[in-house]
Write a protein that holds these residues in place. Structure first.
Motif, PDB file in Angstrom:
ATOM      1  N   ASP A 173       0.825  -1.196   0.000  1.00 25.39           N
ATOM      2  CA  ASP A 173       0.000   0.000   0.000  1.00 25.39           C
ATOM      3  C   ASP A 173       0.865   1.254   0.000  1.00 25.39           C
ATOM      4  O   ASP A 173       1.723   1.439   0.859  1.00 25.39           O
ATOM      5  CB  ASP A 173      -0.911   0.001   1.230  1.00 25.39           C
ATOM      6  CG  ASP A 173      -2.027   1.000   1.117  1.00 25.39           C
ATOM      7  OD1 ASP A 173      -2.556   1.170   0.014  1.00 25.39           O
ATOM      8  OD2 ASP A 173      -2.388   1.608   2.143  1.00 25.39           O
ATOM      9  N   GLY A 174       0.662   2.113  -0.973  1.00 22.01           N
ATOM     10  CA  GLY A 174       1.375   3.381  -1.051  1.00 22.01           C
ATOM     11  C   GLY A 174       2.792   3.284  -1.577  1.00 22.01           C
ATOM     12  O   GLY A 174       3.506   4.274  -1.601  1.00 22.01           O
ATOM     13  N   ARG A 175       3.230   2.135  -2.027  1.00 26.48           N
ATOM     14  CA  ARG A 175       4.589   1.968  -2.552  1.00 26.48           C
ATOM     15  C   ARG A 175       4.610   2.326  -4.028  1.00 26.48           C
ATOM     16  O   ARG A 175       3.740   1.924  -4.791  1.00 26.48           O
ATOM     17  CB  ARG A 175       5.096   0.528  -2.381  1.00 26.48           C
ATOM     18  CG  ARG A 175       5.043   0.016  -0.980  1.00 26.48           C
ATOM     19  CD  ARG A 175       5.883   0.869  -0.053  1.00 26.48           C
ATOM     20  NE  ARG A 175       5.584   0.478   1.310  1.00 26.48           N
ATOM     21  CZ  ARG A 175       6.454   0.447   2.281  1.00 26.48           C
ATOM     22  NH1 ARG A 175       7.679   0.827   2.070  1.00 26.48           N
ATOM     23  NH2 ARG A 175       6.100   0.082   3.461  1.00 26.48           N
ATOM     24  N   PRO A 187       9.585   9.246   2.645  1.00 20.42           N
ATOM     25  CA  PRO A 187      10.832   8.788   2.009  1.00 20.42           C
ATOM     26  C   PRO A 187      10.596   8.214   0.606  1.00 20.42           C
ATOM     27  O   PRO A 187      11.440   8.381  -0.278  1.00 20.42           O
ATOM     28  CB  PRO A 187      11.362   7.705   2.958  1.00 20.42           C
ATOM     29  CG  PRO A 187      10.693   7.945   4.256  1.00 20.42           C
ATOM     30  CD  PRO A 187       9.374   8.590   3.946  1.00 20.42           C
ATOM     31  N   ASP A 188       9.449   7.585   0.406  1.00 16.83           N
ATOM     32  CA  ASP A 188       9.140   7.039  -0.915  1.00 16.83           C
ATOM     33  C   ASP A 188       8.862   8.148  -1.923  1.00 16.83           C
ATOM     34  O   ASP A 188       9.253   8.063  -3.086  1.00 16.83           O
ATOM     35  CB  ASP A 188       7.952   6.076  -0.843  1.00 16.83           C
ATOM     36  CG  ASP A 188       8.251   4.838  -0.015  1.00 16.83           C
ATOM     37  OD1 ASP A 188       9.437   4.466   0.082  1.00 16.83           O
ATOM     38  OD2 ASP A 188       7.301   4.253   0.538  1.00 16.83           O
ATOM     39  N   VAL A 189       8.189   9.212  -1.486  1.00 13.88           N
ATOM     40  CA  VAL A 189       7.925  10.359  -2.368  1.00 13.88           C
ATOM     41  C   VAL A 189       9.244  11.025  -2.752  1.00 13.88           C
ATOM     42  O   VAL A 189       9.476  11.347  -3.927  1.00 13.88           O
ATOM     43  CB  VAL A 189       6.974  11.372  -1.691  1.00 13.88           C
ATOM     44  CG1 VAL A 189       6.838  12.634  -2.537  1.00 13.88           C
ATOM     45  CG2 VAL A 189       5.613  10.752  -1.448  1.00 13.88           C
ATOM     46  N   LEU A 190      10.131  11.207  -1.784  1.00 12.62           N
ATOM     47  CA  LEU A 190      11.423  11.836  -2.065  1.00 12.62           C
ATOM     48  C   LEU A 190      12.262  10.979  -3.011  1.00 12.62           C
ATOM     49  O   LEU A 190      12.913  11.507  -3.923  1.00 12.62           O
ATOM     50  CB  LEU A 190      12.169  12.110  -0.763  1.00 12.62           C
ATOM     51  CG  LEU A 190      11.478  13.096   0.192  1.00 12.62           C
ATOM     52  CD1 LEU A 190      12.270  13.235   1.474  1.00 12.62           C
ATOM     53  CD2 LEU A 190      11.242  14.433  -0.472  1.00 12.62           C
ATOM     54  N   ALA A 191      12.236   9.669  -2.827  1.00 15.39           N
ATOM     55  CA  ALA A 191      12.972   8.769  -3.731  1.00 15.39           C
ATOM     56  C   ALA A 191      12.378   8.819  -5.135  1.00 15.39           C
ATOM     57  O   ALA A 191      13.110   8.786  -6.135  1.00 15.39           O
ATOM     58  CB  ALA A 191      12.951   7.345  -3.192  1.00 15.39           C
ATOM     59  N   ARG A 210       4.260   5.336 -10.063  1.00  8.96           N
ATOM     60  CA  ARG A 210       2.916   5.534  -9.544  1.00  8.96           C
ATOM     61  C   ARG A 210       2.764   4.741  -8.267  1.00  8.96           C
ATOM     62  O   ARG A 210       3.464   3.754  -8.057  1.00  8.96           O
ATOM     63  CB  ARG A 210       1.858   5.142 -10.561  1.00  8.96           C
ATOM     64  CG  ARG A 210       1.821   3.660 -10.856  1.00  8.96           C
ATOM     65  CD  ARG A 210       0.830   3.279 -11.920  1.00  8.96           C
ATOM     66  NE  ARG A 210      -0.517   3.256 -11.415  1.00  8.96           N
ATOM     67  CZ  ARG A 210      -1.601   3.266 -12.192  1.00  8.96           C
ATOM     68  NH1 ARG A 210      -1.500   3.316 -13.492  1.00  8.96           N
ATOM     69  NH2 ARG A 210      -2.801   3.239 -11.649  1.00  8.96           N
ATOM     70  N   ALA A 211       1.836   5.181  -7.410  1.00 11.93           N
ATOM     71  CA  ALA A 211       1.548   4.473  -6.168  1.00 11.93           C
ATOM     72  C   ALA A 211       0.046   4.500  -5.929  1.00 11.93           C
ATOM     73  O   ALA A 211      -0.612   5.507  -6.177  1.00 11.93           O
ATOM     74  CB  ALA A 211       2.262   5.126  -4.994  1.00 11.93           C
ATOM     75  N   ARG A 262      -2.668  14.400   0.458  1.00 16.71           N
ATOM     76  CA  ARG A 262      -2.684  15.790  -0.016  1.00 16.71           C
ATOM     77  C   ARG A 262      -1.723  16.642   0.812  1.00 16.71           C
ATOM     78  O   ARG A 262      -0.910  17.397   0.267  1.00 16.71           O
ATOM     79  CB  ARG A 262      -4.099  16.356   0.064  1.00 16.71           C
ATOM     80  CG  ARG A 262      -4.230  17.803  -0.327  1.00 16.71           C
ATOM     81  CD  ARG A 262      -5.661  18.341  -0.155  1.00 16.71           C
ATOM     82  NE  ARG A 262      -6.640  17.453  -0.747  1.00 16.71           N
ATOM     83  CZ  ARG A 262      -7.594  16.808  -0.068  1.00 16.71           C
ATOM     84  NH1 ARG A 262      -7.684  16.953   1.252  1.00 16.71           N
ATOM     85  NH2 ARG A 262      -8.445  16.029  -0.676  1.00 16.71           N
ATOM     86  N   ALA A 263      -1.786  16.520   2.135  1.00 18.68           N
ATOM     87  CA  ALA A 263      -0.919  17.310   3.006  1.00 18.68           C
ATOM     88  C   ALA A 263       0.555  16.977   2.767  1.00 18.68           C
ATOM     89  O   ALA A 263       1.396  17.875   2.688  1.00 18.68           O
ATOM     90  CB  ALA A 263      -1.286  17.064   4.469  1.00 18.68           C
ATOM     91  N   LEU A 264       0.865  15.702   2.637  1.00 11.00           N
ATOM     92  CA  LEU A 264       2.247  15.279   2.407  1.00 11.00           C
ATOM     93  C   LEU A 264       2.769  15.815   1.077  1.00 11.00           C
ATOM     94  O   LEU A 264       3.845  16.412   1.012  1.00 11.00           O
ATOM     95  CB  LEU A 264       2.342  13.753   2.422  1.00 11.00           C
ATOM     96  CG  LEU A 264       3.667  13.163   1.945  1.00 11.00           C
ATOM     97  CD1 LEU A 264       4.799  13.543   2.879  1.00 11.00           C
ATOM     98  CD2 LEU A 264       3.552  11.658   1.800  1.00 11.00           C
ATOM     99  N   LEU A 265       2.014  15.615   0.004  1.00  7.95           N
ATOM    100  CA  LEU A 265       2.478  16.024  -1.324  1.00  7.95           C
ATOM    101  C   LEU A 265       2.575  17.547  -1.441  1.00  7.95           C
ATOM    102  O   LEU A 265       3.515  18.055  -2.058  1.00  7.95           O
ATOM    103  CB  LEU A 265       1.577  15.451  -2.411  1.00  7.95           C
ATOM    104  CG  LEU A 265       1.524  13.914  -2.489  1.00  7.95           C
ATOM    105  CD1 LEU A 265       0.604  13.476  -3.606  1.00  7.95           C
ATOM    106  CD2 LEU A 265       2.906  13.317  -2.641  1.00  7.95           C
TER     107      LEU A 265
END
Length: 157
Positions: free
Chosen positions: A26-28, A142-146, A134-135, A84-87
């Protein structure tokens, strides 16, 4: 009584296995085509042979100079708020990175074209609008930054 106990053990085992699998995936982020930083002379084709490119017209907003985080959401999606808040936070701290939220319910043709099965679904686009990764589900920072590193070729904070 023994049959009931056996059924309970089986149900708990199945629920545990499904929960572990969901948590793992989930979310990866997963590949959505060849890496934009791969050797241009021999790009690796994606599994289905299609490299998806999204434009400002597709998502209804301007794309970022370096990368774009595109989130598909729906009105009753609880994880969409945290995503939304994270992105927004990540895009706000990175110059040239844009965040765009798309209402999946009002863009059904695009949802079908991109084979979106649930919300939130996040796409990371490179500077040319190519989908890099895509996730499905709520991604971790950390996954968004990668994923942004893959899209831009530059380290992000």
């Amino acid at each position: 009584m023994t049959t009931g106990l056996a059924a309970l053990v089986v149900a708990l085992t199945v629920a545990t296995v499904l929960g572990v699998a969901k948590r793992r995936y989930d979310g990866r982020f997963r590949d959505a085509g060849p890496s934009p930083r791969a050797d241009a002379s021999a790009p690796a084709p994606p599994a289905d042979g299609v490299v998806e490119v999204l434009t400002a017209a597709d998502v209804g907003d301007e794309l970022g100079e370096r990368a774009t985080l595109v989130q598909f959401s729906s009105a009753f999606c609880a994880p969409c708020r945290a995503t939304r808040a994270l992105l927004r936070d990540v895009a706000g701290k990175e110059q040239g990175v844009a965040y765009v939220e798309v209402d999946a319910e009002s863009q059904l043709d695009l949802v079908r074209r991109l084979r979106i099965m649930r919300t939130p679904t996040v796409f990371v686009l490179d500077a040319d609008g190519k989908v890099v990764v895509r996730a499905s589900g709520q991604p971790r920072r950390p996954d968004v930054l990668a994923a942004l590193l893959r899209a831009t070729g530059q380290r992000v904070t």
